[in-house]
Every structure is written in C-alpha cells, then in structure tokens.
Design an enzyme around this catalytic site. Structure first.
Site, PDB file in Angstrom:
ATOM      1  N   GLY A  69      32.423  33.658  65.694  1.00  0.00           N
ATOM      2  CA  GLY A  69      31.893  33.843  67.065  1.00  0.00           C
ATOM      3  C   GLY A  69      32.861  34.470  68.197  1.00  0.00           C
ATOM      4  N   THR A  70      34.185  34.023  68.056  1.00  0.00           N
ATOM      5  CA  THR A  70      35.163  34.366  68.776  1.00  0.00           C
ATOM      6  C   THR A  70      35.256  36.218  68.693  1.00  0.00           C
ATOM      7  OG1 THR A  70      36.298  32.386  68.816  1.00  0.00           O
ATOM      8  CG2 THR A  70      37.885  34.232  69.282  1.00  0.00           C
ATOM      9  N   GLN A 181      25.890  28.841  69.949  1.00  0.00           N
ATOM     10  CA  GLN A 181      25.320  27.431  69.904  1.00  0.00           C
ATOM     11  C   GLN A 181      23.966  27.469  69.604  1.00  0.00           C
ATOM     12  OE1 GLN A 181      26.883  24.673  69.432  1.00  0.00           O
ATOM     13  NE2 GLN A 181      28.981  25.555  69.697  1.00  0.00           N
ATOM     14  N   CYS A 327      37.514  23.168  71.451  1.00  0.00           N
ATOM     15  CA  CYS A 327      38.531  23.994  71.515  1.00  0.00           C
ATOM     16  C   CYS A 327      39.539  23.524  72.567  1.00  0.00           C
ATOM     17  CB  CYS A 327      38.164  25.501  71.982  1.00  0.00           C
ATOM     18  SG  CYS A 327      36.691  25.985  71.102  1.00  0.00           S
TER      19      CYS A 327
HETATM   20  N1  PLP Z   1      30.997  30.776  71.625  1.00  0.00           N
HETATM   21  C1  PLP Z   1      30.683  29.530  71.871  1.00  0.00           C
HETATM   22  C2  PLP Z   1      29.548  29.044  72.721  1.00  0.00           C
HETATM   23  C3  PLP Z   1      31.118  28.570  70.848  1.00  0.00           C
HETATM   24  O1  PLP Z   1      30.656  27.209  70.981  1.00  0.00           O
HETATM   25  C4  PLP Z   1      31.985  28.798  69.901  1.00  0.00           C
HETATM   26  C5  PLP Z   1      32.590  27.846  68.996  1.00  0.00           C
HETATM   27  O2  PLP Z   1      32.785  26.691  69.423  1.00  0.00           O
HETATM   28  C6  PLP Z   1      32.381  30.042  69.902  1.00  0.00           C
HETATM   29  C7  PLP Z   1      31.869  31.072  70.824  1.00  0.00           C
HETATM   30  C8  PLP Z   1      33.612  30.657  69.017  1.00  0.00           C
HETATM   31  O3  PLP Z   1      33.041  30.620  67.569  1.00  0.00           O
HETATM   32  P1  PLP Z   1      33.916  30.506  66.424  1.00  0.00           P
HETATM   33  O4  PLP Z   1      34.387  29.293  66.120  1.00  0.00           O
HETATM   34  O5  PLP Z   1      33.155  31.145  65.148  1.00  0.00           O
HETATM   35  O6  PLP Z   1      35.211  31.616  66.623  1.00  0.00           O
END
Ligand code: PLP
Length: 385
Positions: A69-70, A181, A327
C-alpha cells in the site's frame, strides 16, 4: 489470544498460500525471461492482473503491482502530481485530507520538500469526514491531484468519495483514493466510485505482506517512482513479484465473493461490541462516524486513562489491539487523525482501536468487551461496576 488488530495485518489465507505456492517453487521463473519458465511466470502475472482489473472494474493495463500500500500511495501521489505538472506547469498544488495515512501525507510533503509543490490539507469534521464544500473551496486550476482515502485506518470513517471525486473533476483535477483498509469490505468498482487512481494492499486481506496494487487510469501521465528495467509498462520497474500478484488476486477474489455477507455479519457483531463497551465503560467515547464506518472498526477514547496502559491490561487478558495506527505505535504523541478531528490532545492520548477480523465470533467479542471493562477499571483504579 483474541486478535482485534486486523487493520494492522491479517494472516495469509490457506487458499492464497496454495495459489501462490507453485510460483515460489517449480514455476519460479522471472516474468521477463524469454524461456518457458519465464513465459509461465508471465502468464500467471497477467492472469492475476486480469483478475484484479476485473474485480476493480478497470482495464488490465491500468493495474500496476507494487510492493504494498505504501508504494502504491507513493506512486499515485508523486507519480500523478509530477506527471500532471509536466503537462501543465501551473499545476503545483496537491490537496490531501488531514487524516490520510502517512504513505499519502508524507508523499505530499516530499513533493513540497523536493519538488516545490504546495500542500492543501483538507479539514475533516468531528467524525473524520471531508465535506465536498471543503474540497470545492480549495481545488482549482493550480491543483495537480486530490487524494482522499476511502476509509480511515484509525477510526474507520468512510469518506464520501463519489461526491469528492466529482468536485475534483469539475476543476479538471485527477482524484486518487487509498482503499487499503476498505478492500474486501466496501465496493471498490473504480468506475462507480469515479476515481482515477486507487491503492490496495495484500496483507490487509489475507495475502502476504509485500504486495499491493495501484489502479491508475490509462490516460494519466504517471511519472514512475522506481526507475529501472521498465517492467509494469514502465510504471514500476523491478522484477515482478509473481507469487505475490497471484496471492493478491486470489485474496481479493475471495474477499469480494464473501463481501456482502461478511460485511453485514461483522458490522452487526461490531455494533454489539461497541454497545457492550459503552455499557461497561460509560465514560468511553466512540471516535469516528457512528454509521459511516468500516464494518470491523470500533475505536474509542477512554478519558483520564492512558490508551497504552489500557492496551497492556488488555494484552494481559488475552486481547490484542492497538492505540492509534500501528505505524505510529511506540510514539507517545497523540494521534494526528484524532487531533485533526478536533479531539483534545489529552483525550487523544487515551485512544484504543479495535479492528475485527472477519473470522471473529460473538463469544470472543463478548469476552473482549468484558476484558475492556476490567482493563479500564484496573487502569483507572476503580472498582468495576
Ligand atoms: N494506507 C492505509 C490506509 C493503511 O492502513 C496502510 C497500512 O496500515 C497503508 C496505506 C500502507 O500499506 P502497506 O502496509 O501495505 O505498506
């Protein structure tokens, strides 16, 4: 242990593990190789892309696999803003909600720090929603991108994405949404939502950590964030994670096929859990929107006690959850999301987030609610009611 931290991560589903297994073992080829093993990997990768595209309602070429996601958020925010400004140099602003995940917020800040953009933070109301009028007042001919998430990771509030995307489009601005989410719990047809870009992450829905995807409309000029061999149609270089892509497609298909029933079931369990917590801890405050929230999300502030202490007491009683976003865990700063919602910093420090996995049952939640009552009483030093 009762695991109520599904927004942090979920276990890999057996069907997902079985689907990805061949691409970690016998069919281990590099999708760019020109031999038979490479072709098998490429076929699996493209089949996974077709499946994700079908589930999101877009064309296969519009799906880019990422490391999570990041990365999908970074590619969307930086890639679209830089691509848009290259076409139209007036477009030097990005508008993001004040309660975005750091993957979006920090990408916007990096655009400001490194590329001379300005960031407009869109205010949210006390329940965590961005009103379309707030966006309308900010968006204009200088805006390169608007990014507002489908649902928040800390309080579960669901945004009026359809209306917000319409406001952005009226100003000729592309709209990105972080659906990390929401995936598996809310409908994510990109045409119905009217969005130009959407991020998802595998490990929130039963695929492993380290795989995600970005839908980005084919017409968008998307500046890559990772340069290299030009994989993923030049949008994301790097040897493709074939097993991960297969896992993500499988997890998303399973989640979508179960979504309507699973979401209704979980929302009703969550409502009962919230009611029971509020009964056992009358001082508790439910944060986020009372109804427009993710089916598995129950987040509270417990005034006058520390959220971290409640977490420790809960863990001693076998209940695992988190305070604010994972995080930001370990930091004693109040959650920026709660502050943006107008919650007093002292109160924000008392937040505890329960995010229910789809597998949870009513008896576990009854035990968890009782543990919340006990944990609160232990921390507050009061005799339990
Ligand atoms: N965006 C949201 C809303 C999230 O909750 C998260 C992770 O907690 C991310 C992005 C990041 O995703 P990833 O953990 O796959 O990098």
């Amino acid at each position: 242990m009762i695991y109520l931290d599904a927004a942090a991560t979920t276990p890999v589903r057996r069907e997902v593990l079985e689907a990805m297994w061949p691409f970690l073992t016998g069919d281990f080829g590099n999708a760019s190789s020109h031999h038979e093993l490479g072709a098998r990997a490429r076929d699996a990768l493209e089949a996974a892309r077709d499946e994700v595209a079908g589930l999101l309602g877009c064309r296969s070429a519009e799906v880019t696999f990422t490391s999570g996601g990041t990365e999908a958020d970074n590619l969307a925010v930086k890639g679209i803003a830089l691509g848009r400004r290259a076409v139209d140099p007036r477009r030097t602003r990005v508008a993001v909600s004040a309660i975005e995940h750091p993957a979006v917020l920090e990408s916007a800040r990096a655009l400001a720090r490194l590329h001379g953009f300005s960031v407009d933070a869109l205010a949210v109301d006390g329940e965590g929603r961005v009103a379309p009028e707030v966006l309308a007042a900010v968006v204009g001919p200088e805006t390169a991108l608007v990014s507002v998430m489908v649902a928040n990771n800390e309080v579960g509030t669901v945004q009026p994405v359809v209306e917000l995307a319409r406001v952005a489009h009226e100003a000729g601005v592309p709209f990105h949404t972080d659906a990390v989410q929401a995936a598996g719990w809310l409908p994510l047809d990109v045409r119905a939502l009217g969005v130009d870009a959407l991020s998802i992450s595998g490990h929130k829905l039963g695929a492993p950590k380290g795989i995600g995807a970005l839908y980005a409309a084919g017409r968008l000029a998307l500046e890559p964030v990772l340069d290299g061999g030009g994989q993923e149609r030049g949008r994301r270089s790097g040897t493709e994670n074939v097993a991960g892509a297969v896992a993500l497609a499988t997890a998303l298909r399973l989640a979508e096929s179960e979504r309507t029933t699973a979401a209704a079931r979980l929302a009703s369990l969550r409502d009962a859990f919230i009611a029971r917590v509020l009964e056992l801890v009358p001082d508790a405050i439910l944060t986020g929107h009372p109804t427009e929230r993710l089916p598995g999300s129950a987040s509270f502030c417990f005034p006058r006690v520390s959220g971290e202490s409640v977490l420790l007491e809960l863990e001693r009683r076998g209940v695992v959850c988190s305070s604010g976003s994972a995080c930001a865990a370990g930091s004693s700063e109040p959650s920026a999301v709660l502050l943006a919602m107008g919650i007093d910093p002292e109160v924000a420090l008392t937040s505890v987030r329960f995010t229910l996995p789809g597998s949870v049952g009513a008896p576990e939640l009854e035990r968890a609610a009782a543990a919340v009552g006990e944990a609160y009483a232990a921390v507050a030093g009061i005799a339990q009611r």
